[in-house]
Design a protein around this motif. Structure first.
Motif, PDB file in Angstrom:
ATOM      1  N   THR A  74       0.916  -1.408  -0.008  1.00 24.97           N
ATOM      2  CA  THR A  74       0.126  -0.062  -0.017  1.00 24.97           C
ATOM      3  C   THR A  74       0.839   1.162  -0.020  1.00 24.97           C
ATOM      4  OG1 THR A  74      -1.653  -1.009   1.231  1.00 24.97           O
ATOM      5  CG2 THR A  74      -1.850   1.208   1.215  1.00 24.97           C
ATOM      6  N   VAL A  75       0.632   2.064  -1.039  1.00 31.98           N
ATOM      7  CA  VAL A  75       1.140   3.409  -0.888  1.00 31.98           C
ATOM      8  C   VAL A  75       0.639   4.259  -0.182  1.00 31.98           C
ATOM      9  CG1 VAL A  75       2.026   5.057  -2.700  1.00 31.98           C
ATOM     10  CG2 VAL A  75       2.199   2.883  -3.327  1.00 31.98           C
ATOM     11  N   THR A  76       1.155   5.285   0.633  1.00 29.00           N
ATOM     12  CA  THR A  76       0.367   6.032   1.426  1.00 29.00           C
ATOM     13  C   THR A  76       0.768   7.458   0.860  1.00 29.00           C
ATOM     14  OG1 THR A  76       2.200   6.146   3.086  1.00 29.00           O
ATOM     15  CG2 THR A  76       0.411   4.817   3.369  1.00 29.00           C
ATOM     16  N   THR A  77       1.717   7.848   0.194  1.00 29.95           N
ATOM     17  CA  THR A  77       2.045   8.923  -0.550  1.00 29.95           C
ATOM     18  C   THR A  77       0.751   9.617  -1.309  1.00 29.95           C
ATOM     19  OG1 THR A  77       4.500   8.558  -0.838  1.00 29.95           O
ATOM     20  CG2 THR A  77       3.619  10.165  -2.150  1.00 29.95           C
ATOM     21  N   LYS A  78       0.560  10.866  -1.126  1.00 30.34           N
ATOM     22  CA  LYS A  78      -0.494  11.703  -1.756  1.00 30.34           C
ATOM     23  C   LYS A  78       0.210  12.298  -2.992  1.00 30.34           C
ATOM     24  CE  LYS A  78      -3.731  10.337   1.046  1.00 30.34           C
ATOM     25  NZ  LYS A  78      -3.944   8.834   1.185  1.00 30.34           N
ATOM     26  N   ALA A  79       0.345  11.761  -4.137  1.00 27.32           N
ATOM     27  CA  ALA A  79       0.964  12.390  -5.482  1.00 27.32           C
ATOM     28  C   ALA A  79       0.256  13.351  -5.968  1.00 27.32           C
ATOM     29  CB  ALA A  79       1.258  11.116  -6.454  1.00 27.32           C
ATOM     30  N   GLY A  80      -0.977  13.262  -5.928  1.00 24.81           N
ATOM     31  CA  GLY A  80      -1.887  14.567  -6.851  1.00 24.81           C
ATOM     32  C   GLY A  80      -1.700  14.245  -8.342  1.00 24.81           C
ATOM     33  N   ASP A  81      -1.944  15.169  -9.128  1.00 19.63           N
ATOM     34  CA  ASP A  81      -1.870  15.128 -10.417  1.00 19.63           C
ATOM     35  C   ASP A  81      -0.595  15.228 -10.985  1.00 19.63           C
ATOM     36  OD1 ASP A  81      -2.461  14.856 -13.359  1.00 19.63           O
ATOM     37  OD2 ASP A  81      -3.612  16.776 -13.255  1.00 19.63           O
ATOM     38  N   LEU A  82      -0.056  14.272 -11.656  1.00 20.83           N
ATOM     39  CA  LEU A  82       1.271  14.183 -12.045  1.00 20.83           C
ATOM     40  C   LEU A  82       1.645  14.283 -13.712  1.00 20.83           C
ATOM     41  CD1 LEU A  82       3.263  11.536 -10.105  1.00 20.83           C
ATOM     42  CD2 LEU A  82       2.834  13.968  -9.565  1.00 20.83           C
ATOM     43  N   SER A  83       0.448  14.423 -14.190  1.00 17.93           N
ATOM     44  CA  SER A  83       0.099  14.477 -15.891  1.00 17.93           C
ATOM     45  C   SER A  83       1.091  15.667 -16.363  1.00 17.93           C
ATOM     46  CB  SER A  83      -0.962  14.650 -16.328  1.00 17.93           C
ATOM     47  OG  SER A  83      -1.701  15.755 -15.609  1.00 17.93           O
ATOM     48  N   SER A  84       1.264  16.594 -15.734  1.00 20.57           N
ATOM     49  CA  SER A  84       2.064  17.938 -16.267  1.00 20.57           C
ATOM     50  C   SER A  84       3.732  17.766 -16.444  1.00 20.57           C
ATOM     51  CB  SER A  84       1.996  19.175 -15.576  1.00 20.57           C
ATOM     52  OG  SER A  84       2.490  19.012 -14.390  1.00 20.57           O
ATOM     53  N   TYR A  85       4.068  16.732 -15.736  1.00 16.79           N
ATOM     54  CA  TYR A  85       5.498  16.402 -15.919  1.00 16.79           C
ATOM     55  C   TYR A  85       5.891  15.411 -16.772  1.00 16.79           C
ATOM     56  CZ  TYR A  85       5.703  17.769 -11.003  1.00 16.79           C
ATOM     57  OH  TYR A  85       5.573  18.479  -9.985  1.00 16.79           O
ATOM     58  N   GLU A  86       6.941  15.966 -17.810  1.00 21.27           N
ATOM     59  CA  GLU A  86       7.343  14.934 -19.267  1.00 21.27           C
ATOM     60  C   GLU A  86       8.473  14.084 -18.700  1.00 21.27           C
ATOM     61  OE1 GLU A  86       7.190  18.165 -22.308  1.00 21.27           O
ATOM     62  OE2 GLU A  86       7.730  19.003 -20.536  1.00 21.27           O
ATOM     63  N   ARG A  87       9.105  14.414 -17.800  1.00 18.41           N
ATOM     64  CA  ARG A  87      10.517  13.464 -17.411  1.00 18.41           C
ATOM     65  C   ARG A  87      10.167  13.238 -16.001  1.00 18.41           C
ATOM     66  NH1 ARG A  87      16.347  16.159 -18.525  1.00 18.41           N
ATOM     67  NH2 ARG A  87      15.352  17.851 -16.967  1.00 18.41           N
ATOM     68  N   ILE A  88      10.526  11.959 -15.615  1.00 24.48           N
ATOM     69  CA  ILE A  88      10.359  11.330 -14.202  1.00 24.48           C
ATOM     70  C   ILE A  88      11.769  10.737 -13.912  1.00 24.48           C
ATOM     71  CG2 ILE A  88       9.318   9.906 -12.437  1.00 24.48           C
ATOM     72  CD1 ILE A  88       7.469  11.883 -13.710  1.00 24.48           C
ATOM     73  N   ILE A  89      12.464  11.224 -13.039  1.00 24.04           N
ATOM     74  CA  ILE A  89      13.847  10.471 -12.334  1.00 24.04           C
ATOM     75  C   ILE A  89      13.580   9.912 -11.476  1.00 24.04           C
ATOM     76  CG2 ILE A  89      16.067  10.982 -11.605  1.00 24.04           C
ATOM     77  CD1 ILE A  89      16.154  13.558 -13.368  1.00 24.04           C
ATOM     78  N   LEU A  90      13.461   8.536 -11.300  1.00 24.37           N
ATOM     79  CA  LEU A  90      13.066   7.434 -10.392  1.00 24.37           C
ATOM     80  C   LEU A  90      14.208   6.775  -9.542  1.00 24.37           C
ATOM     81  CD1 LEU A  90      10.657   5.893  -9.186  1.00 24.37           C
ATOM     82  CD2 LEU A  90      11.107   4.230 -10.852  1.00 24.37           C
ATOM     83  N   GLY A  91      14.215   7.077  -8.415  1.00 23.20           N
ATOM     84  CA  GLY A  91      15.246   6.419  -7.449  1.00 23.20           C
ATOM     85  C   GLY A  91      14.685   5.624  -6.536  1.00 23.20           C
ATOM     86  N   PHE A  92      15.473   4.504  -6.117  1.00 21.13           N
ATOM     87  CA  PHE A  92      15.211   3.621  -5.031  1.00 21.13           C
ATOM     88  C   PHE A  92      16.375   2.588  -4.973  1.00 21.13           C
ATOM     89  CE2 PHE A  92      14.210   2.196  -9.679  1.00 21.13           C
ATOM     90  CZ  PHE A  92      15.016   1.167  -9.647  1.00 21.13           C
TER      91      PHE A  92
END
Length: 151
Positions: free
Chosen positions: A60-78
């Motif tokens: 279960t993800v608890t992050t409230k991300a909201g609307d991310l549609s305006s982003y063109e580039r996602i830099i994803l770390g883990f």
């Protein structure tokens, strides 16, 4: 190009690196992926991760991300666990639907490579372009980050 840095960090190293990357690329925003589990120390986290992988669990993800549609580039770390991205990250990415986005994954590890993380992300982020990922260690400096980002 509107850029978002998204990350999950168990022990803080990925968070520090995500902040550094945000500054280097001039990203518009940064977002931490959080879940309802406490992964704890390194070995406890690996035990939990092993169970999640075997059960193909989507935590279960608890992050409230909201609307991310305006982003063109996602830099994803883990952090990389067993050569895979954490199932919490998979759960988050699956919920967001990043179709048409450019995703640049990076992982943190003392020794493990990216493994099949890009393949997993390709599966859960249908329609997104997954770029070559990069593993960083605690000794990563700004020059190494710049080299990856310039590719």
């Amino acid at each position: 190009m509107k850029t978002l840095v998204v990350y999950f960090s168990r022990g803080g190293h990925t968070a520090k690196l995500a902040e550094k990357i945000k500054g280097i690329v001039g990203a518009d925003d940064i977002l931490e992926i959080k879940g309802d589990k406490i992964y704890g120390g390194y070995f406890k986290a690996l035990r939990i991760a092993s169970k999640e992988y075997k059960a193909e669990e989507l935590p279960t993800v608890t992050t409230k991300a909201g609307d991310l549609s305006s982003y063109e580039r996602i830099i994803l770390g883990f952090p990389i666990w067993y050569g895979k991205c954490p199932r919490l990250v998979v759960s988050f990415m699956k919920q967001q639907g990043f179709e048409g986005k450019d995703i640049y994954p990076f992982c943190t590890s003392g020794a493990s490579a990216m493994g099949d993380a890009a393949g997993v992300l390709s599966t859960v982020c249908e329609g997104a372009k997954i770029h070559e990922g990069q593993r960083f260690s605690k000794k990563t400096d700004e020059a190494a980050i710049n080299e990856w980002l310039s590719k």
